[in-house]
Design an enzyme around this catalytic site. Structure first.
Site, mmCIF file in Angstrom:
data_model
loop_
_atom_site.group_PDB
_atom_site.id
_atom_site.type_symbol
_atom_site.label_atom_id
_atom_site.label_comp_id
_atom_site.label_asym_id
_atom_site.label_seq_id
_atom_site.Cartn_x
_atom_site.Cartn_y
_atom_site.Cartn_z
ATOM 1 N N ASP A 145 0.834 -1.194 0.000
ATOM 2 C CA ASP A 145 0.000 0.000 0.000
ATOM 3 C C ASP A 145 0.871 1.247 0.000
ATOM 4 O O ASP A 145 2.026 1.222 0.464
ATOM 5 C CB ASP A 145 -0.907 0.029 1.236
ATOM 6 C CG ASP A 145 -1.886 -1.126 1.271
ATOM 7 O OD1 ASP A 145 -2.227 -1.639 0.195
ATOM 8 O OD2 ASP A 145 -2.301 -1.509 2.384
ATOM 9 N N LYS A 146 0.315 2.346 -0.460
ATOM 10 C CA LYS A 146 1.049 3.614 -0.546
ATOM 11 C C LYS A 146 1.746 3.966 0.769
ATOM 12 O O LYS A 146 2.924 4.326 0.785
ATOM 13 C CB LYS A 146 0.087 4.733 -0.949
ATOM 14 C CG LYS A 146 0.716 6.118 -0.964
ATOM 15 C CD LYS A 146 -0.306 7.187 -1.296
ATOM 16 C CE LYS A 146 0.321 8.577 -1.226
ATOM 17 N NZ LYS A 146 -0.658 9.653 -1.539
#
Length: 333
Positions: A145-146
């Protein structure tokens, strides 16, 4: 090949299926959706549909997507290489292992057309004059995830990509994460299982479905072990046997222990605030400022190299996460 199943919300407005799928599936392009629709890979209520079909409430949508071809060849060619400082842990002719910082998106997608890890990887290989490097035939085999930091392995050729994909599919790749979660876990170690899928109330978020709704999600397994307890927080090690979107984040939310500062799953608010002293409330407010993203880090990665056998990689906790842990130890230990 993976199959995505979506039951359209009863309050969904009628919109074209390509627009609906673009907003509900991560890192998929309109061009790819159209190709899948034309080739009969998109079904609505078990029937093929045309690309101008309009989604209706409670429609049952199924779409088959190749695990390897995330974008098509032309879209990969159109990615503009960008000079981005990459923390490369290891590199040889077959693989590259990167320590991704929090805040960096892994792959281009809607709203993230530049500045991603893939843009940096393309520049890195062009700068090394690897003329035979083909981003379409090599590239990503998994993601983070970012706002999750840590280790990612990227294949440098088609053979390596398929070789690593087989290990992910057979669940032989070992990945350890470190997480700081709200609350005091009851058990010293445990296994979280369940059928994970997109939350019908918020398609950007994942949720675990009840047994009678298992068909809405995919089976997921997370093993965890408590490393340290800080009264209101618990520091844990996690090993994932499946790699579903937001898996660790959704699993601990399901247990009632969201990750520290995970705004999507409620971790950006102080847990059990009514039981906290004013001093502790101020302490946690300060910690939330210091660690301004979910407290999740991919700390180690182990896999069978295409040529060199078993290999193991490790990267320490990043500074923002480390500082909060140190402060918790001073206050609660």
């Amino acid at each position: 090949m993976k199959k995505i199943k979506i039951i359209v919300d009863e309050n969904q407005k009628e919109i074209r299926i390509d627009k609906f799928l673009k907003s509900n599936i991560e890192n998929i392009s309109r061009n790819q959706i159209q190709k899948l629709t034309i080739s009969g890979k998109v079904l609505v209520n078990q029937h093929t549909v045309k690309k101008n079909y309009k989604i209706k409430p409670l429609d049952f949508v199924e779409i088959e997507i190749s695990n390897i071809e995330i974008l098509d060849h032309l879209e990969y060619e159109n990615i503009i290489a960008e000079k981005i400082n990459l923390n490369i842990i290891y590199e040889d002719e077959d693989v590259i292992v990167v320590n991704k910082p929090a805040g960096m998106v892994v792959h281009p997608g809607f709203g993230n057309e530049k500045g991603t890890l893939i843009h940096g990887i393309k520049y890195h290989f062009q700068n090394k004059n690897l003329n035979d490097f083909n981003l379409y035939r090599s590239g990503l085999v998994h993601r983070l995830d970012k706002d999750t930091s840590g280790l990612l392995v990227i294949a440098k050729n088609e053979y390596s990509k398929k070789y690593l994909f087989q290990q992910f599919n057979s669940k032989t790749i070992q990945r350890e994460y470190r997480a700081l979660i709200w609350g005091n876990l009851l058990e010293e170690k445990g296994i979280i299982t369940g059928f994970i899928g997109r939350d019908p109330k918020n398609r950007k978020r994942m949720t675990l479905f009840k047994k009678n709704e298992y068909y809405k999600g995919k089976y997921s397994v997370t093993h965890y072990k408590v490393l340290e307890r800080f009264k209101y927080l618990t520091y844990v090690s996690c090993n994932i046997k499946t790699g579903k979107t937001h898996q660790i984040r959704a699993h601990f939310k399901y247990l009632g222990h969201p990750l520290f500062h995970d705004s999507m799953y409620g971790g950006n608010k102080i847990f059990m605030k009514k039981k906290c002293s004013n001093k502790n409330i101020e302490f946690f407010k300060n910690c939330l400022k210091l660690l301004s993203r979910q407290a999740l880090h991919a700390i180690s990665l182990s896999f069978i190299h295409p040529k060199n056998g078993k290999c193991y990689f490790y990267c320490p906790i990043p500074e923002d996460f480390k500082i909060v842990l140190q402060k918790c130890r001073k206050i609660f230990l």
